[in-house]
Structure formats: structure tokens, C-alpha cells
Design an enzyme around this catalytic site. Structure first.
Site, PDB file in Angstrom:
ATOM      1  N   LYS A  38      27.984  55.753  59.799  1.00 35.96           N
ATOM      2  CA  LYS A  38      27.684  55.613  58.911  1.00 35.96           C
ATOM      3  C   LYS A  38      28.833  56.458  57.634  1.00 35.96           C
ATOM      4  O   LYS A  38      30.312  56.820  58.798  1.00 35.96           O
ATOM      5  CB  LYS A  38      26.610  56.118  58.272  1.00 35.96           C
ATOM      6  CG  LYS A  38      25.561  55.398  58.685  1.00 35.96           C
ATOM      7  CD  LYS A  38      23.756  56.817  58.559  1.00 35.96           C
ATOM      8  CE  LYS A  38      22.419  55.915  58.833  1.00 35.96           C
ATOM      9  NZ  LYS A  38      21.218  56.540  58.903  1.00 35.96           N
ATOM     10  N   TYR A  97      18.780  47.931  54.564  1.00 34.48           N
ATOM     11  CA  TYR A  97      17.661  49.170  54.160  1.00 34.48           C
ATOM     12  C   TYR A  97      16.121  48.570  54.072  1.00 34.48           C
ATOM     13  O   TYR A  97      15.804  49.090  53.207  1.00 34.48           O
ATOM     14  CB  TYR A  97      18.100  50.160  53.647  1.00 34.48           C
ATOM     15  CG  TYR A  97      18.607  51.075  54.737  1.00 34.48           C
ATOM     16  CD1 TYR A  97      18.416  51.255  56.534  1.00 34.48           C
ATOM     17  CD2 TYR A  97      20.012  51.178  54.302  1.00 34.48           C
ATOM     18  CE1 TYR A  97      18.872  51.798  56.832  1.00 34.48           C
ATOM     19  CE2 TYR A  97      20.765  52.614  55.502  1.00 34.48           C
ATOM     20  CZ  TYR A  97      20.377  53.053  57.048  1.00 34.48           C
ATOM     21  OH  TYR A  97      21.134  53.598  57.886  1.00 34.48           O
ATOM     22  N   GLU A 146      20.135  42.494  61.719  1.00 36.63           N
ATOM     23  CA  GLU A 146      21.265  43.050  61.562  1.00 36.63           C
ATOM     24  C   GLU A 146      23.097  42.691  62.390  1.00 36.63           C
ATOM     25  O   GLU A 146      23.688  42.488  61.085  1.00 36.63           O
ATOM     26  CB  GLU A 146      21.040  45.096  61.935  1.00 36.63           C
ATOM     27  CG  GLU A 146      19.867  45.408  61.277  1.00 36.63           C
ATOM     28  CD  GLU A 146      19.019  46.375  62.026  1.00 36.63           C
ATOM     29  OE1 GLU A 146      19.658  46.750  62.759  1.00 36.63           O
ATOM     30  OE2 GLU A 146      17.806  46.922  61.585  1.00 36.63           O
ATOM     31  N   ASN A 186      23.145  61.777  58.474  1.00 34.62           N
ATOM     32  CA  ASN A 186      22.661  61.576  60.303  1.00 34.62           C
ATOM     33  C   ASN A 186      23.615  60.709  60.621  1.00 34.62           C
ATOM     34  O   ASN A 186      23.180  60.580  61.771  1.00 34.62           O
ATOM     35  CB  ASN A 186      21.147  61.324  60.377  1.00 34.62           C
ATOM     36  CG  ASN A 186      21.223  60.248  59.806  1.00 34.62           C
ATOM     37  OD1 ASN A 186      21.540  59.264  59.474  1.00 34.62           O
ATOM     38  ND2 ASN A 186      19.049  59.446  60.072  1.00 34.62           N
ATOM     39  N   HIS A 191      23.418  54.835  62.766  1.00 36.66           N
ATOM     40  CA  HIS A 191      22.114  54.273  62.520  1.00 36.66           C
ATOM     41  C   HIS A 191      22.366  53.381  64.155  1.00 36.66           C
ATOM     42  O   HIS A 191      23.626  52.955  64.403  1.00 36.66           O
ATOM     43  CB  HIS A 191      22.110  52.941  61.247  1.00 36.66           C
ATOM     44  CG  HIS A 191      21.266  51.784  61.146  1.00 36.66           C
ATOM     45  ND1 HIS A 191      20.533  51.475  61.332  1.00 36.66           N
ATOM     46  CD2 HIS A 191      21.744  50.079  62.323  1.00 36.66           C
ATOM     47  CE1 HIS A 191      19.349  50.700  61.431  1.00 36.66           C
ATOM     48  NE2 HIS A 191      20.799  49.816  62.229  1.00 36.66           N
TER      49      HIS A 191
HETATM   50  P1  GTP Z   1      18.928  54.420  60.449  1.00 38.41           P
HETATM   51  O1  GTP Z   1      19.163  53.989  62.292  1.00 38.41           O
HETATM   52  O2  GTP Z   1      19.137  54.180  59.437  1.00 38.41           O
HETATM   53  O3  GTP Z   1      17.707  53.230  60.618  1.00 38.41           O
HETATM   54  O4  GTP Z   1      17.734  55.305  60.756  1.00 38.41           O
HETATM   55  P2  GTP Z   1      16.340  55.974  61.091  1.00 38.41           P
HETATM   56  O5  GTP Z   1      16.052  54.378  61.998  1.00 38.41           O
HETATM   57  O6  GTP Z   1      16.018  57.074  62.289  1.00 38.41           O
HETATM   58  O7  GTP Z   1      15.349  55.936  60.216  1.00 38.41           O
HETATM   59  P3  GTP Z   1      14.243  55.067  59.312  1.00 38.41           P
HETATM   60  O8  GTP Z   1      14.862  53.826  59.640  1.00 38.41           O
HETATM   61  O9  GTP Z   1      13.486  55.533  58.899  1.00 38.41           O
HETATM   62  O10 GTP Z   1      15.468  55.546  57.730  1.00 38.41           O
HETATM   63  C1  GTP Z   1      16.498  55.264  56.836  1.00 38.41           C
HETATM   64  C2  GTP Z   1      17.514  55.852  57.251  1.00 38.41           C
HETATM   65  O11 GTP Z   1      16.967  56.863  55.330  1.00 38.41           O
HETATM   66  C3  GTP Z   1      16.913  57.026  58.060  1.00 38.41           C
HETATM   67  O12 GTP Z   1      18.899  57.184  58.356  1.00 38.41           O
HETATM   68  C4  GTP Z   1      17.872  58.324  56.634  1.00 38.41           C
HETATM   69  O13 GTP Z   1      19.006  58.865  56.503  1.00 38.41           O
HETATM   70  C5  GTP Z   1      17.341  58.023  55.334  1.00 38.41           C
HETATM   71  N1  GTP Z   1      15.952  58.831  56.022  1.00 38.41           N
HETATM   72  C6  GTP Z   1      14.344  58.070  56.208  1.00 38.41           C
HETATM   73  N2  GTP Z   1      13.440  59.108  55.539  1.00 38.41           N
HETATM   74  C7  GTP Z   1      13.895  60.511  55.241  1.00 38.41           C
HETATM   75  C8  GTP Z   1      13.181  60.785  54.374  1.00 38.41           C
HETATM   76  O14 GTP Z   1      12.080  61.543  54.617  1.00 38.41           O
HETATM   77  N3  GTP Z   1      13.314  61.456  53.317  1.00 38.41           N
HETATM   78  C9  GTP Z   1      15.559  61.068  53.141  1.00 38.41           C
HETATM   79  N4  GTP Z   1      16.221  61.664  51.945  1.00 38.41           N
HETATM   80  N5  GTP Z   1      15.949  60.384  54.019  1.00 38.41           N
HETATM   81  C10 GTP Z   1      15.098  59.545  54.615  1.00 38.41           C
HETATM   82 MG    MG Z   2      16.034  52.430  60.798  1.00 39.36          MG
END
Ligand code: GTP
Ligand code: MG
Length: 149
Positions: free
Chosen positions: A9, A49, A126, A112, A115
Site C-alpha cells: 500500500k 474493497y 482481484e 498496515n 494487502h
Molecule cells: P486487506 O488485506 O487490506 O484487505 O486487509 P485485511 O484483509 O486484513 O482486513 P479487511 O479486509 O477486513 O479490511 C481492509 C482494510 O480496511 C484493512 O487493511 C484496514 O486498513 C482497514 N480496516 C479494517 N477494519 C478496520 C477498522 O475497524 N478500522 C479502520 N480504521 N480500518 C479498518
Molecule cells: Mg481484506
């Protein structure tokens, strides 16, 4: 063989972690089949997303992903989707273990670094979203016989 969409990212690119992250996947034995640096459009970020559309963090997530260049990749190898997620670490910073990419380099859930596709179905969706089929390289590293029995 299984493929996953892995993307560094904008924070990971700005922090110059591309080499560190690519190196981890290479050393594990995975094979890079496509990579490109690009600044995603808002439309592409929203499609990527889409599952989070409507959540309170959706707008900031899209703003963040489109804020600068990302490094988009496709990696291939046995169980790359699940193993890739393990190497990346958990979403919540308190749960991302040291030794994982997020656990070694990140503090905030909204910054973070990386992805990774969360299932084989997500990976296929994707990869199609981010890459043209002709940009995926099929090749056989000479090391394969020493990585797989
Ligand atoms: P990705 O690999 O980026 O998809 O992350 P993930 O699969 O570990 O998490 P998820 O798909 O649930 O969420 C996508 C992204 O949204 C995360 O990487 C975070 O940056 C953001 N995100 C998820 N949950 C939260 C939350 O509760 N608060 C905030 N601020 N950001 C969140
Ligand atoms: Mg995810």
C-alpha cells in the site's frame, strides 16, 4: 498452481519497504508472476474493497489507497493465499505477531502496509481487477526442485 494478489500500500511504498517485502516472499520460495507500480483510481480502489462499502472506515480506506503509488503483485505457489496471509499478519495491530510484515513494521490498522487476498476466489477476482491476463508470466524457476519435493 495457486496465485494470490499481494499489494504494498502507499505507506509501504513511501517507507521503502518494497525490497524487504518482495524479499520475504522470494526467500520463502514463492514465485513472482506479475508486478507494477501505479497510483490506483478511486474507482479501482472502491472495486477492490467493495466488500467494505458502507462501513465507517470505507471512505478513509479509499482515500488512503489512492493517495500515492502502490506496488501491485501476483505471487504463485503452494497455498500462497493462506500462507501469504500468515506472512502478512492479522488486521488488528494488537494481534499481528512479530515476524509478520504487519507485526514487524506497523502500528495502526489504517496504515498496515500490505494487502493480501483472503481466499482463492478473492485472489482470482482481484488478479483480474488489477492485471491483464497477458501481463501474468508463466515461468519455472530453476530452484523449484529444491523448494518442492
Ligand atoms: P486487506 O488485506 O487490506 O484487505 O486487509 P485485511 O484483509 O486484513 O482486513 P479487511 O479486509 O477486513 O479490511 C481492509 C482494510 O480496511 C484493512 O487493511 C484496514 O486498513 C482497514 N480496516 C479494517 N477494519 C478496520 C477498522 O475497524 N478500522 C479502520 N480504521 N480500518 C479498518
Ligand atoms: Mg481484506
Amino acid at each position: 498452481s495457486e496465485r494470490s494478489f499481494i499489494m504494498i500500500k502507499p505507506d509501504g511504498v513511501q517507507r521503502q519497504l518494497i525490497g524487504e517485502i518482495v524479499s520475504r516472499f522470494e526467500r520463502r520460495g514463492y514465485k513472482l508472476v506479475a508486478a507494477k507500480m501505479m497510483t490506483p483510481s478511486v474507482q479501482l480502489a472502491k472495486q477492490h474493497y467493495a466488500e467494505h462499502d458502507g462501513k465507517p472506515f470505507f471512505e478513509s480506506l479509499v482515500n488512503f489507497l489512492t493517495s500515492g503509488p502502490v506496488f501491485a503483485m501476483v505471487w504463485e505457489g503452494k497455498d500462497i493465499v493462506a500462507t501469504g496471509r500468515k506472512m502478512i499478519g492479522k488486521t488488528k495491530p494488537l494481534e499481528s505477531d512479530p515476524g509478520t510484515i504487519r507485526g514487524d513494521f506497523g502500528i495502526d490498522v489504517g496504515r498496515n502496509i500490505i494487502h493480501g487476498s483472503d481466499s482463492v476466489d478473492s485472489a482470482n477476482r482481484e488478479i483480474k481487477l488489477w492485471f491483464h491476463a497477458e501481463d501474468l508470466n508463466s515461468w519455472k524457476p530453476v530452484t523449484q526442485g529444491w523448494i518442492y519435493e
